[in-house]
Design an enzyme around this catalytic site. Structure first.
Site, PDB file in Angstrom:
ATOM      1  N   ASP A  13       0.849  -1.192   0.000  1.00 44.53           N
ATOM      2  CA  ASP A  13       0.000   0.000   0.000  1.00 44.53           C
ATOM      3  C   ASP A  13       0.889   1.248   0.000  1.00 44.53           C
ATOM      4  O   ASP A  13       2.062   1.187   0.377  1.00 44.53           O
ATOM      5  CB  ASP A  13      -0.890  -0.054   1.246  1.00 44.53           C
ATOM      6  CG  ASP A  13      -1.709   1.201   1.436  1.00 44.53           C
ATOM      7  OD1 ASP A  13      -2.456   1.552   0.509  1.00 44.53           O
ATOM      8  OD2 ASP A  13      -1.591   1.828   2.501  1.00 44.53           O
ATOM      9  N   ASP A  15      -0.238   5.173   0.854  1.00 44.92           N
ATOM     10  CA  ASP A  15      -0.464   6.129   1.947  1.00 44.92           C
ATOM     11  C   ASP A  15      -0.513   5.410   3.293  1.00 44.92           C
ATOM     12  O   ASP A  15      -1.335   4.519   3.498  1.00 44.92           O
ATOM     13  CB  ASP A  15      -1.794   6.866   1.741  1.00 44.92           C
ATOM     14  CG  ASP A  15      -1.821   7.676   0.454  1.00 44.92           C
ATOM     15  OD1 ASP A  15      -1.531   8.875   0.518  1.00 44.92           O
ATOM     16  OD2 ASP A  15      -2.121   7.102  -0.604  1.00 44.92           O
ATOM     17  N   ASP A 176      -1.746  -0.863   5.937  1.00 46.77           N
ATOM     18  CA  ASP A 176      -1.905  -0.231   7.250  1.00 46.77           C
ATOM     19  C   ASP A 176      -3.354  -0.160   7.704  1.00 46.77           C
ATOM     20  O   ASP A 176      -3.631   0.444   8.742  1.00 46.77           O
ATOM     21  CB  ASP A 176      -1.331   1.194   7.224  1.00 46.77           C
ATOM     22  CG  ASP A 176      -2.178   2.143   6.372  1.00 46.77           C
ATOM     23  OD1 ASP A 176      -2.550   1.758   5.247  1.00 46.77           O
ATOM     24  OD2 ASP A 176      -2.472   3.253   6.832  1.00 46.77           O
TER      25      ASP A 176
END
Length: 227
Positions: A13, A15, A176
């Site tokens: 991922d 961001d 995240d």
């Protein structure tokens, strides 16, 4: 589950996992709000709005609600304001998290295929990865508007698996957020989560993932290249 996991490819991922983009996303959001005559928001608030793409971030910033739906005319005015603002702030205070470059180098040295899979629009994803000098690490990049669906739908992960000609169980996603965990589980892939990202303000330790890893570099110690 036994470690190290046998893996052929790693998807990561953007961001909150590779890059701490919240400061620049927040600056752009507040520039938009100011132009609309609205009160600016704290970084921590906007950080909790990150994760489901820019349109969702704009909606949340306008309404102060994770599921808020602003007036359609207001949203129509706000979107181009935000996009213009974010073009200006894209890589001002954004930085790679500790262990990211070391992790990417270790994965490359280990022979893993690499993909960046993000909900961010391609118009921002590619310039951002290029500015951070991370783009060349990745064999493919799947952005939020590359396909009809984005995370938490498994489509981006399955698309990357098809491109790599591997089965989903041979792939690891490092992310995240709940978006990442749900997408990986739906795809039938392994998933590690980092504790330093955004996850829309929720506790990452509540996610259904195979491991919580303090950094991307530490994640490399829990996998091995399968043939």
């Amino acid at each position: 589950m036994h470690f190290p996991l046998p893996i052929k490819a790693v998807m990561i991922d953007l961001d909150g996992t590779l890059l701490d983009t919240a400061p620049d996303l927040a600056t752009a959001a507040n520039m938009m709000l100011k132009e609309l005559g609205k009160a600016e928001l704290p970084l921590e608030t906007i950080q909790s709005y990150i994760g489901k793409g820019i349109e969702k971030l704009v909606k949340r910033s306008l309404t102060g609600d994770l599921d808020g739906e602003p007036d359609s005319d207001l949203l129509r005015r706000a979107m181009p304001l935000y996009e213009r603002s974010y073009e200006k702030t894209l890589y001002v205070d954004t930085r790679a998290y500790p262990g990211v470059r070391e992790g990417l180098n270790a994965l490359r040295a280990g022979g893993f295929r690499l993909a960046c899979v993000t909900n961010k629009a391609e118009a921002f994803t590619l310039p951002l990865l290029r500015a951070a000098e991370l783009l060349d690490y990745f064999d493919i990049v799947v952005s939020g508007d590359s396909l009809p669906k984005k995370k938490p739908d498994p489509m981006p992960l399955l698309h990357a698996c098809e491109r790599f000609e591997i089965q989903p169980h041979d792939m690891l996603l490092v992310g995240d957020s709940l978006n990442d965990a749900q997408a990986a589980r739906a795809a039938g892939s392994h998933v590690f989560c980092v504790p330093y990202g955004y996850n829309e303000g929720r506790d990452v330790y509540e996610l259904d993932c195979d491991a919580i890893v303090p950094s991307l570099y530490e994640a490399t110690k829990l996998i091995q290249k399968s043939s």
